[in-house]
Design a protein around this motif. Structure first.
Motif, PDB file in Angstrom:
ATOM      1  N   ASP A 569       0.824  -1.207   0.000  1.00  0.00           N
ATOM      2  CA  ASP A 569       0.000   0.000   0.000  1.00  0.00           C
ATOM      3  C   ASP A 569       0.861   1.261   0.000  1.00  0.00           C
ATOM      4  O   ASP A 569       0.576   2.223  -0.724  1.00  0.00           O
ATOM      5  N   GLY A 570       1.920   1.259   0.817  1.00  0.00           N
ATOM      6  CA  GLY A 570       2.805   2.424   0.858  1.00  0.00           C
ATOM      7  C   GLY A 570       3.512   2.653  -0.467  1.00  0.00           C
ATOM      8  O   GLY A 570       3.692   3.803  -0.893  1.00  0.00           O
ATOM      9  N   SER A 571       3.881   1.569  -1.139  1.00  0.00           N
ATOM     10  CA  SER A 571       4.545   1.719  -2.437  1.00  0.00           C
ATOM     11  C   SER A 571       3.619   2.356  -3.457  1.00  0.00           C
ATOM     12  O   SER A 571       4.031   3.219  -4.239  1.00  0.00           O
ATOM     13  N   LEU A 572       2.354   1.943  -3.446  1.00  0.00           N
ATOM     14  CA  LEU A 572       1.393   2.538  -4.371  1.00  0.00           C
ATOM     15  C   LEU A 572       1.213   4.023  -4.104  1.00  0.00           C
ATOM     16  O   LEU A 572       1.203   4.844  -5.023  1.00  0.00           O
ATOM     17  N   VAL A 573       1.066   4.363  -2.823  1.00  0.00           N
ATOM     18  CA  VAL A 573       0.893   5.771  -2.463  1.00  0.00           C
ATOM     19  C   VAL A 573       2.123   6.571  -2.877  1.00  0.00           C
ATOM     20  O   VAL A 573       2.021   7.670  -3.442  1.00  0.00           O
ATOM     21  N   LEU A 574       3.313   6.010  -2.607  1.00  0.00           N
ATOM     22  CA  LEU A 574       4.544   6.706  -2.943  1.00  0.00           C
ATOM     23  C   LEU A 574       4.671   6.909  -4.447  1.00  0.00           C
ATOM     24  O   LEU A 574       5.045   8.002  -4.916  1.00  0.00           O
ATOM     25  N   MET A 575       4.353   5.882  -5.211  1.00  0.00           N
ATOM     26  CA  MET A 575       4.450   6.003  -6.673  1.00  0.00           C
ATOM     27  C   MET A 575       3.419   6.985  -7.218  1.00  0.00           C
ATOM     28  O   MET A 575       3.707   7.752  -8.141  1.00  0.00           O
TER      29      MET A 575
END
Length: 952
Positions: A569-575
């Motif tokens: 989830d954090g990777s998606l938000v970051l991207m």
């Protein structure tokens, strides 16, 4: 027939919407016949495959690239084909009673399901790696649609997107690995690559290819740490979970590992990665399953665990490649036998358990273990099914799961003696870890059954009073658990018919020449270590089950999401945030800036390529002298182009731009290119009209005094693009090392394609791929315009711009000129007649589908200008988006029709026939393809015109 097994599901999927016309008929009954028929066909192939008679069928697709649709039916492919079709039939039967015909979009459901079935059959039967990859990604797309079937639920959309992102990521890595294999072997054929294994193992790209392919397999089969998509995919309807997540999609990664074992099994990296990842997944999944309170979540983690078990067995079985042709190879190949057997067992017991959970949810409106209990007296048949399925999953006798679990323990004990890897001391951990995971497996199997069906019935926590499910819902799970009993008591029903041929495919060329690898499975082998391991699993499992709620590390309440999900989830938000910030740097809303970026990159990329290339000479000679006509036309064209940036109004700018186009048309006429002249003329006419229509969407033109610093980049870019294109054109004429391809087209257009009009032959035959993709792009563009324009409209008002009066809009495409209306009645008929002539004569004379379609569109535009859009709609009440779709379908079906005759995609044929009245007549299949082009272009053009300039 082998190819038909793949295409039939796709064909029936197209026809499923027709069942809407029979309101009393459930679409599932029609669809059910497809997997049943395919299952029976594959059953009839068992005898031949068992005897070593493998079926190979090839249809040329792109032979020059080594890509053909080659299907290969051996023991491994047959096993998976039977699983796909057999489980598909039972799942469809179950879904008929599970899904509500009145409230569910069942037609969409069966379309997606049939497409998925066809894609999975394509994966397991394809011999060509590129074709396999295409079907592989199609399974990801169709599974996305199935998981998001209840798309109004946020969790369904989240789970579908998560599964697709992770599996497509792995698929792209696998695609790269396939291409590395091609670079090393020069072939995409799996069979041909296997024959070259000895020459490939020393290649520097061999290990990278191995790692990339395993990445694809691990993501698809939910191996740790890529397992996180599977629990969220449980938001899908239960029939989807029973089909995709127990028997088919999640098994695709296992299939890939098994299929490519003859290529990579001799590498220690292959052994260690598959065995260790599988073992970790087995332990992690079984431990996590105990913590779940949702029944489908429990089954999701149990599926992850069981997939890890099978993956581990495939890794252990690859040890046979370290001793090719020896007795040791037979010993270690026993692990592959266990993997194949447990793969079948898992499909049987897990499919039935998913269906049981669906029944519980259907009858109680909950899957929460904290609300369930005491259902045994109300749902005795469902309890019996759950008991057999759970006991088989736990590896308890007398069910088939017990036999494959014993074989798993045997493989783990055998691997301890493997000396070739020089890490024998570490291999002792394999049976210890596996035994621990088996204890957890026993515990979650008991939780599934006894916490659901025994104890006190909590009526106050249920939305409705539960009762036994109807026969339609029970039939499929009862059939599956019956197989768990039958295979338990008569395991050799599968040994010789399915397991032996499948194992032989996995270990192709590794077993001793005289060894037929007989598979014999029995219940009792004496008091072996495996029996004591099973007794230990039961003893410890019972203790943990009785006290797991009091043990903190086995606490069922799992608070929050685990770190891997948070990382995703954090990777998606970051991207998303990073891409938004990056995009905001260059997406300024200024078209001038965008053109600067595009043309600047154009100049740098092509200019640097030209400067760095060797042997570039400019073709500056052998030109014909300029005539007076050419000089005048070019001069007018240049003057019109120079006038565009100095125009005071948009109308003048558009007219000047149109003048440039018409001068190009005159050049084509002078150079005797009637096809190009006709096309250019009609395109310019329609384009000018579209530009004028777009006025109502533009703000009022204002004079903006720009700073002088902004004009220099414009000048540099404009001059740079012009010089670059000029140099490219001259370099192409003076530096080409190949003879002009035009000579080939002029010489072969009639002999190979039956057409004397070289331009049309190129469009529909020699370069048919280009034309097919062009009309697809046009179709997508027209739909995008339709969507964008309608997004700007007021809710509930069709074709209206906020704040704008209707009468002002109608002025753009409506004339009150009586003379124009009178003349249009005749002119429109003449233009349409001429367009028909262009279409039918185009293969041998100037014309064709594209030009004919533009001419027809021009006639319809003239009608709209003279009489208004409403009149055109009344006279021709056509859905132009549907016409576009029909055109695309005709073009694709014509292109694919060549497969029937064993010819590559988009191959055409022609011949002379004696027809009544007409006599000797040439007929060509290219005309059908041209008809698709004609309909698609008319649909696209009119859809854009009606969308942008239509009245209400």
């Amino acid at each position: 027939m082998l190819h038909a097994t793949i295409w039939i599901p796709f064909l029936i999927a197209v026809l499923v919407p027709l069942t809407r016309r029979v309101p009393r008929l459930h679409a599932g009954w029609t669809v059910l016949a497809i997997p049943v028929a395919l299952f029976l066909y594959f059953l009839m192939q068992i005898q031949g495959v068992r005897a070593g008679e493998y079926t190979l069928s090839t249809i040329p697709w792109m032979p020059s690239l080594g890509i053909n649709i080659t299907l290969y039916l051996d023991g491994l492919g047959l096993l998976f084909a039977l699983l796909i079709t057999g489980m598909g039939a039972l799942v469809i039967l179950y879904s008929i009673y599970y899904l509500n015909k009145r409230t569910e979009s069942i037609h969409h459901f069966y379309i997606y399901l049939l497409m998925f079935m066809g894609a999975m059959l394509g994966v397991v039967l394809s011999d060509n790696l590129m074709v396999l990859y295409g079907f592989w990604e199609l399974t990801s797309i169709t599974s996305f649609l199935l998981i998001a079937f209840w798309h109004r639920r946020e969790r369904s959309r989240y789970g579908a997107l998560k599964s697709m992102l992770i599996t497509v990521f792995g698929g792209l890595a696998m695609f790269a690995g396939f291409n590395l294999l091609y670079v090393m072997s020069g072939s995409y054929s799996i069979r041909e690559i296997i024959t070259q294994v000895d020459g490939l193992t020393g290649e520097p790209l061999f290990i990278p290819a191995l790692l990339l392919i395993l990445l694809g397999a691990f993501t698809k089969s939910a191996q740790f740490p890529f397992h996180i998509w599977l629990p969220d995919a449980m938001e899908a309807p239960t029939p989807v979970s029973a089909y995709l997540h127990s028997a088919t999609m999640v098994k695709a990664g296992l299939y890939l590992v098994a299929r490519l074992s003859p290529v990579f099994a001799g590498q220690s990296e292959w052994f260690w990665l598959i065995s260790i990842v599988g073992l970790i997944t087995l332990l992690f999944g079984s431990f996590k399953a105990i913590k779940q309170t949702d029944l489908k979540a429990l089954l999701a983690y149990s599926t992850i665990s069981q997939l890890g078990l099978i993956m581990c067995l495939l890794g252990l079985g690859s040890a046979a490649a370290f001793f090719p042709g020896t007795e040791e190879s037979v010993l270690y190949a026993m692990a592959t036998t266990a993997a194949i057997f447990h793969l079948i067992n898992h499909a049987v017991f897990k499919g039935s358990l998913f269906m049981v959970v669906g029944i519980i949810d259907h009858e109680t409106n909950t899957r929460d273990l904290r609300k369930l209990g005491g259902l045994i007296s109300l749902m005795p048949v469902t309890f019996s099914v759950a008991l057999i399925g759970a006991f088989s999953m736990a590896g308890l006798p007398p069910f088939s799961g017990f036999l494959s679990k014993e074989m798993f323990f045997t493989a783990l004990l055998n691997i301890r003696d493997l000396n070739v890897l020089e890490v024998k001391s570490w291999l002792i951990l394999f049976p210890v870890i596996a035994w621990t995971a088996s204890v957890f497996t026993f515990v979650y199997s008991m939780i599934l059954v006894f916490k659901t069906f025994t104890g006190k019935l909590q009526k106050e926590k249920l939305d409705k009073v539960p009762h036994e499910a109807p026969l339609g819902l029970l039939l499929s799970p009862v059939l599956l658990v019956s197989l768990a009993v039958i295979f338990g008591f008569f395991p050799n029903l599968l040994s010789h018919s399915l397991i032996e041929p499948a194992v032989a495919s996995v270990h192709y060329g590794l077993l001793p020449p005289a060894e037929t690898f007989p598979v014999s499975i029995h219940f009792w082998h004496g008091w072996t270590p495996e029996i004591f391991m099973t007794l230990g699993v039961v003893a410890v499992g019972v203790i943990l089950y009785r006290g797991y709620s009091r043990l903190k590390f086995l606490e069922r309440e799992w608070k929050g999401r685990d770190s891997l999900n948070r990382l995703y989830d954090g990777s998606l938000v970051l991207m998303e945030r990073g891409s938004a910030r990056l995009t905001s740097l260059y997406m300024t809303g200024s078209n001038r800036h965008y053109l600067l970026y595009i043309f600047g990159f154009f100049i740098l990329a092509l200019g640097s390529a030209l400067l760095g290339a060797e042997g570039i000479t400019l073709g500056m000679s052998h030109y014909a002298p300029l005539s007076l006509y050419e000089t005048v036309v070019v001069a007018v064209m240049l003057l019109a182009a120079l006038a565009v940036p100095f125009a005071k109004s948009r109308v003048n700018a558009i007219l000047f731009t149109g003048a440039v186009g018409y001068m190009v048309t005159l050049l084509f006429v002078i150079f005797r290119a009637p096809d190009l002249a006709l096309t250019q003329m009609i395109v310019e006419t329609v384009s000018v009209i579209l530009f004028l229509m777009c006025f109502k969407y533009l703000p009022k033109l204002k004079t903006v005094k720009e700073r002088s610093g902004f004009r220099l980049p414009n000048l540099l870019i404009a001059v740079g693009v012009g010089l670059t294109m000029t140099v490219i054109a001259l370099a192409a004429m003076g530096s080409s090392p190949f003879p002009a391809i035009s000579e080939f087209f002029l010489k072969e257009s009639y002999s190979l394609a039956g057409g004397k009009n070289v331009v049309n032959v190129i469009l529909v035959d020699f370069r048919g791929f280009d034309t097919l993709f062009e009309i697809m792009v046009l179709a997508v563009a027209s739909l995008a315009i339709y969507g964008l324009v309608n997004l700007r409209m007021e809710p509930g008002v069709s074709g209206r711009i906020p704040g704008e009066k209707r009468e002002n809009r109608a002025l753009l495409l409506r004339s009150n000129d009586v003379i124009l209306r009178t003349m249009s009645k005749v002119i429109v008929i003449i233009i349409i007649t001429f367009s028909m002539y262009l279409f039918f004569a185009g293969h041998n004379q100037p014309g064709g589908g594209f030009i004919g379609a533009l001419m027809t569109s021009a006639a319809l535009v003239l009608m709209a200008i003279a009489f208004g859009m409403d009149t055109v709609r009344k006279v021709l009440p056509l859905n132009y988006r549907m016409i576009t779709a029909v055109g695309l379908l005709i073009a694709i079906l014509t292109a694919a029709g060549s497969f029937i005759f064993g010819a590559p995609f988009l191959s055409h044929s022609f011949g002379h026939f004696m027809l009544p009245v007409m006599g000797d007549t040439e007929l060509a299949t290219a005309v059908l393809f041209d008809l698709g082009v004609y309909l698609a272009v008319v649909g696209v053009t009119m859809n854009i015109i009606f969308t942008i300039g239509g009245d209400e």
